[in-house]
Scaffold this active site. Sequence first.
Site, mmCIF file in Angstrom:
data_model
loop_
_atom_site.group_PDB
_atom_site.id
_atom_site.type_symbol
_atom_site.label_atom_id
_atom_site.label_comp_id
_atom_site.label_asym_id
_atom_site.label_seq_id
_atom_site.Cartn_x
_atom_site.Cartn_y
_atom_site.Cartn_z
ATOM 1 N N GLU A 1 0.824 -1.222 0.000
ATOM 2 C CA GLU A 1 0.000 0.000 0.000
ATOM 3 C C GLU A 1 0.852 1.263 0.000
ATOM 4 O OE1 GLU A 1 -0.402 -2.582 1.975
ATOM 5 O OE2 GLU A 1 -2.424 -3.365 1.619
ATOM 6 N N HIS B 1 -11.441 -3.629 10.484
ATOM 7 C CA HIS B 1 -12.100 -3.683 9.182
ATOM 8 C C HIS B 1 -13.243 -2.683 9.066
ATOM 9 C CE1 HIS B 1 -9.735 -6.839 7.589
ATOM 10 N NE2 HIS B 1 -10.602 -7.273 6.718
#
Lengths: 369, 324
Positions: A79, A148
Site C-alpha cells: 500500500e 475492518h
Amino acid sequence: MNETSVTRVYVRMSAKKGKKRKLKFFEAIREAIDQSMEKDDSVFIIGEGVPDPKGIFGTTLGLQKKYGDKRVMDMPLSENALTGVCIGAAITGLRPILTHQRIDFSLLSIDQIINNAAKWHYIFGGQLKVPMVIRIVIGRGWGQGAQHSQNLQALFAHVPGLKVVMPTTAYDAKGLLISSIKDNNPVIFIEHRWLHNISDYVPEDYYSVPIGKGKIISKGKDITIAATSYMNVEAIKAADYLKKKKISVEVIDIRTLKPLDDEVIIKSVKKTGRLLVLDSGYYTGGFAGEIIARVSEKAYKHLKSAPQRITLPDLPTPTSPGLTKYYYPGYSDIVKKVLSMLGKQDVKVSFKEESVPLDKPDNSFTGPF
Amino acid sequence: MIEKMDGKKLISLLNDLLYIRLVEERIAELYPEQEIRCPVHLSIGQEAIAVGVCKNLKKDDLVFSNHRCHAHYLAKEGSLKKFFAEMYGKSTGCSKGKGGSMHIIDLTVNFMGSVPVVAATIPIAVGAAFTLSKKESKNISVVFMGDAAIEEGVFHESINFAKLKNLPVLFVCENNLYSVYTPIHLRQPKRKIVDVVKAQGLECYSVDGNDVSAVHDVSKKAIDRIRKGKGPAFIEACTYRWREHCGVNYDDHLGYRCKDEILKWKSKDPIKRLKENMMSKHMITQREIKEIEEKIKKDIDEAVKFAKSSPFPDKSDLHKHIYD
C-alpha cells in the site's frame, strides 16, 4: 430500515428529481470511473482486487474488460509503495485512482499520503501537482471489528494539502467522484459500505458535484443537524420521526470535510439557534468537534443551547452483535438528543424494533463483508 | 577505467566534482552567518556517485533524491542561483522559499524533487517510470538513496513493483556506512545489499563510489540496459561522508567513527584521485585545475550574491500552493 424507507430517504435527498433512472451508490461510483476513463486517457485505477470477481463491492466490475489491464490494475499488497507510485504517476501527468477496500489498509500508506501526496505541491512552490484520488471504504456492523470498519476521516481532514470527500447519496457519489478525478489535488474519497447498495436518482450524463459544498437535504427551523456520510440516513429517519412530534429539523449533509463549507451550517444555525452534529467517527478529536468549534467561533451569539454531537465512543469496534448494538448510534439516539436539546424530554417516544437487524445495512445483505 | 575515457570527458567529470565540492564548501563557509536557516546535509566526499551517474543522463531523464540532495541537483545541472536562493529561503529559490535544502527541485532539467523522509522518493520515482513506460518513452527515472533506505519496507515494495512491471528505473544506493551516527552493522546483517536486491530479480551492480570513472562506466551499462527496455537496475556505490550527518562541521571528536576509518576514506577522496590520475597522465595541469576552480568560484559568488539580494517571500505567499 426496510427498502421502502431507505428509498424514501434517498428520493428526498436526491438532487435531480426529474431524472427517472435509479442507480445504486456502487453503480454510480462505477459509472463515474467509467465515464472519467472514457473521457481522459490519463485516468487509471489500481487497487487490491480491482479486477477480481467481486470488483471492490461491485464498483469496478467490468472496467478491465472495457479498458484493459494497463488502466485497470490489481496490485501487490504494498500500500505504501503503490501510493508513492500513484504520486509519481500523478506528478508526471497521469490521474490515478487508488482504491482501498478498507480504510484500515490505507493506514499502511499513511507515510506517502501525509508526507508526500499532501505536500508535494506546496513544498515546491506549486510547480508540480498531484491529481490523484484515494478511494477508501469505511463501514459498520456484521462483526467487521476493530481493523475492518474504522472511521478515520478526521485523521485525513487534519492534514493540510488533502481534500476529504464523503458522499451520502448515489447522485453525489457520482458527481463528487467525477469532481475528485478532475481535481488537481490529492482527494481522499470516503465511501461508507452501508451506502453502497442504496438506490437514488442518478442522471446518465457526465456531471460533477462541486467539492467543498455542503447541502441542506431536509429543510427545518427548530434545530440544525449536520452529518457526515451514512449518518445522514439516520438523521433523515430521526427528522421524519420528529416531524410527527411537530419538531422541524434541518439536515445538512456536510459532503466535503476539507475544504469545509462551514457557511451553509452557520447560516442554518443562525436560523435555528441549535446544532447537533453526527459523525460516523470517534468522539475525541473527531470531525464533529471541528464543526462545533467553528460554529461556536463564528455564530456563538446565535446559539440558544450548547451544541451537541453524536459519534462513536472512544473505543475500538467490538465484533459481537451483543456489543455493537450499544456501540453504534442510531436514529432513536438522535431523536432523544434533539428532544433534550429543545427541553422537550417529556415528549413521549417509543421506537419499534427495526425490521433490519442493527448490524446489517439492509435485508439483502447476508455477509460476509 | 580511466584509460578508456577521453580527456574531454574526464575534464568534464573533474569539473563537476569540483563544482559540487566548492558549492558545499561555500555553504559550510556561509552557514555560521546564520542566514542559511535550514538543516543542510552536505555531499562532501560523496560527489563521485552523483557525477558518474548523471553524466549518463539526458535532460529528459528524471531524477529524484533524498535529504542529501545537493550533489544530485547540481550534477543534473539544476540552477545554481535558484539553489542558493532556496538555501536562503528567498522567493527566487528553486522551491520559492518553501523547501529549503531538503526540498529542492528544478523542472527545467527534470530534477523532480527531493524529500528527507528516508526512502520516500523511491516509489515516486517508480511511479514516474510507470508514466514513462505508459508513454513508451525512451527516458528513464533515477532515484538516489542512502544505505538506510534498504531497511525501509517501501524500498522492497517499490523494487518488487518496478520488476513486476518491468519499469525504466535506476535505483542508486549511496552506501556511506552510517545512518546519522549508527553504523550499518547495527542496522543490517552481514550480507551484501546487492544480494538482497538480486533476489528480487533486479540487475545489480556494485561499484567503488569514490571512483568517478568507475561509477560512470557502471551506470552507463545499467542505464543503456534500462533504455533498451530490459527493466529496472540497482547500483550500490560505497562511499563516505566527511562531515557531520546534518550541518557543516566535522564531528570526528564524537568518536562514533574511528580515526583510522576516517583517514582511510579521506585518502580515497574522489577528487584527489581523479586529479592525481589525470596529472600523472599529463591530461591536465595544476594551473588548468586552478582555472576550473576559479571559474566555479566566480559562478558561486554570483549565485550567493543573487540569493542574498533576493527578497523573502511575501506574506501573501504563505497561503499559496496549498491546492492547485
